[in-house]
Design a protein around this motif. Structure first.
Motif, short mmCIF file in Angstrom:
data_model
loop_
_atom_site.label_atom_id
_atom_site.label_comp_id
_atom_site.label_asym_id
_atom_site.label_seq_id
_atom_site.Cartn_x
_atom_site.Cartn_y
_atom_site.Cartn_z
N UNK A 20 0.93 -1.26 0.05
CA UNK A 20 -0.17 -0.10 -0.10
C UNK A 20 0.77 1.28 0.08
N UNK A 21 0.79 2.25 -0.87
CA UNK A 21 1.38 3.44 -0.91
C UNK A 21 0.50 4.42 -1.01
N UNK A 22 0.58 5.43 0.01
CA UNK A 22 -0.19 6.62 0.49
C UNK A 22 -1.76 6.56 0.19
N UNK A 23 -2.27 5.37 0.98
CA UNK A 23 -3.69 5.09 0.65
C UNK A 23 -4.42 5.90 1.46
N UNK A 24 -5.22 6.26 1.12
CA UNK A 24 -6.52 7.17 1.86
C UNK A 24 -7.97 6.81 1.27
N UNK A 25 -8.97 6.70 2.26
CA UNK A 25 -10.29 6.43 1.97
C UNK A 25 -11.03 7.46 2.47
N UNK A 31 -17.47 13.45 3.30
CA UNK A 31 -15.99 13.55 3.27
C UNK A 31 -15.36 13.42 4.30
N UNK A 32 -15.76 12.39 4.97
CA UNK A 32 -14.94 11.92 6.34
C UNK A 32 -13.85 11.26 5.88
N UNK A 33 -12.83 11.30 6.34
CA UNK A 33 -11.60 10.49 6.17
C UNK A 33 -11.56 9.36 7.06
N UNK A 34 -11.41 8.26 6.47
CA UNK A 34 -11.49 6.79 6.99
C UNK A 34 -10.15 6.61 7.20
N UNK A 35 -9.39 6.49 6.27
CA UNK A 35 -7.96 6.08 6.32
C UNK A 35 -7.04 7.26 5.64
N UNK A 36 -5.97 7.61 6.09
CA UNK A 36 -5.22 8.61 5.72
C UNK A 36 -3.57 8.58 5.54
N UNK A 37 -3.20 8.26 4.16
CA UNK A 37 -1.99 8.15 4.15
C UNK A 37 -1.26 7.02 4.46
N UNK A 38 -1.75 5.66 4.13
CA UNK A 38 -1.40 4.49 4.62
C UNK A 38 -0.24 3.72 3.85
N UNK A 39 0.99 3.75 4.40
CA UNK A 39 2.11 3.14 3.36
C UNK A 39 2.18 1.78 4.35
N UNK A 40 2.43 0.49 3.66
CA UNK A 40 2.65 -0.81 4.28
C UNK A 40 2.96 -1.96 3.28
N UNK A 41 3.90 -2.68 3.65
CA UNK A 41 4.16 -3.78 2.85
C UNK A 41 4.18 -5.04 3.67
N UNK A 42 3.47 -6.01 3.06
CA UNK A 42 3.57 -7.43 3.74
C UNK A 42 4.21 -8.37 2.89
N UNK A 43 5.28 -9.24 3.16
CA UNK A 43 5.85 -10.03 2.60
C UNK A 43 5.65 -11.56 2.88
N UNK A 44 5.77 -12.38 2.23
CA UNK A 44 5.59 -13.86 2.51
C UNK A 44 6.07 -14.50 3.75
N UNK A 45 5.47 -15.01 4.56
CA UNK A 45 5.81 -15.72 5.94
C UNK A 45 5.56 -14.64 6.94
N UNK A 70 -12.02 -0.15 -3.14
CA UNK A 70 -10.86 0.44 -3.64
C UNK A 70 -10.65 1.72 -3.02
N UNK A 71 -9.25 2.20 -2.80
CA UNK A 71 -8.93 3.35 -2.17
C UNK A 71 -9.45 4.66 -2.75
N UNK A 72 -9.68 5.75 -2.03
CA UNK A 72 -10.09 7.03 -2.65
C UNK A 72 -8.90 7.41 -3.58
#
Length: 278
Positions: A20-25, A31-45, A70-72
């Protein structure tokens, strides 16, 4: 040397199960912000705990990971496919999703419930299950430690048994990613511990499987949980290895009251209350 380093980083990132890169919803109606600027990487294991107070955005984030929305703004890549550029129905079939609120016909046997994971249906499609598929369902019940429930109606199984049946069902598609939405909800202590042990054994037996578990209680984390992400008011408060994230200070900040964290034999616990003063 620089080129080799860059190549190795890129190669490693390509293995990401989630990115996830700079994800907002935003909620369009208010116009309420549910998620704001989420960056996250999950790898195998990797096995992640997703924690935060009610309303922090956990459910919305899990829906993004499950390709259910889908993200906004920003980009979400799941199993190498970017949302908005992929048939989400095909993508969802490759993701294991477990929620205590799943609709399951109460009269189906545990084995039949697991079989529906092959067809991705609520009711069994009996003609689509050959002997190999039926055997796989039995093997998964065995792997989750509940093979004796094969012929038992789902409706008379205990809460902990149901949770393990649903996990076996989710594994029928042999997913690289397993999303667990409060799987311990309303379980008593023995059932919780049975599920913790089952999840730990599953993690050890499937070294490439990645999991994300939404929970409110550190006691529900199985010992193989390696990483945690803390959400506060739709933003990432902290993310990384459990030792760096599940601390008194960060959980106190996350939940807005003094929290003391302890770890013993790979298991976590937390409590909030008056601290002793020496």
């Amino acid at each position: 040397m620089t080129g080799q380093t860059t190549h190795s980083v890129v190669a490693e990132d390509r293995t990401a199960v989630l990115r996830l890169r700079d994800v907002s919803v935003r909620r369009y109606t208010t116009d309420q912000v549910i998620l704001d600027g989420i960056d996250w990487t999950v790898r195998p294991g990797e096995h992640w705990a997703l924690l935060g107070a009610n309303g922090a955005g956990k459910t919305t984030l899990l829906r993004l990971l499950g390709a259910l929305m889908h993200p906004t703004t920003g980009t979400v890549e799941v199993l190498g496919s970017r949302l908005g550029r992929v048939d989400v129905r095909e993508l969802r079939a490759r993701i294991g999703h477990v929620a205590s609120a799943q609709r399951v016909p109460q009269d189906l046997t545990a084995h039949a419930v697991v079989l529906t994971g092959h067809s991705g249906t609520v009711q069994p499609l009996w003609r689509t299950y050959d002997d190999e598929v039926r055997l796989r369902a039995h093997d998964l019940l065995t792997e989750l430690g509940i093979k004796e429930l094969s012929d038992r109606p789902y409706g008379v199984c205990s809460g902990g048994q149901r949770a393990r049946v649903l996990i076996a069902r989710a594994l029928m598609a042999d997913p690289a990613l397993l999303l667990l939405d409060e799987p311990f909800n309303a379980l008593d202590l023995p059932s919780r511990e049975d599920l913790v042990e089952a999840m730990h054994q599953l993690a050890e037996g499937r070294p490439r499987l990645a999991t994300v578990t939404v929970t409110h209680h550190l006691e529900e984390l199985f010992p193989a949980v390696s990483h945690a992400l803390l959400l506060r008011e739709g933003r990432t408060l902290s993310r990384g290895t459990v030792d760096g994230v599940l601390t008194d200070a960060l959980l106190t900040s996350c939940f807005g009251r003094d929290i003391t964290v302890a770890r013993r034999d790979g298991r976590w616990s937390a409590y909030s209350g008056r601290r002793a003063h020496g």
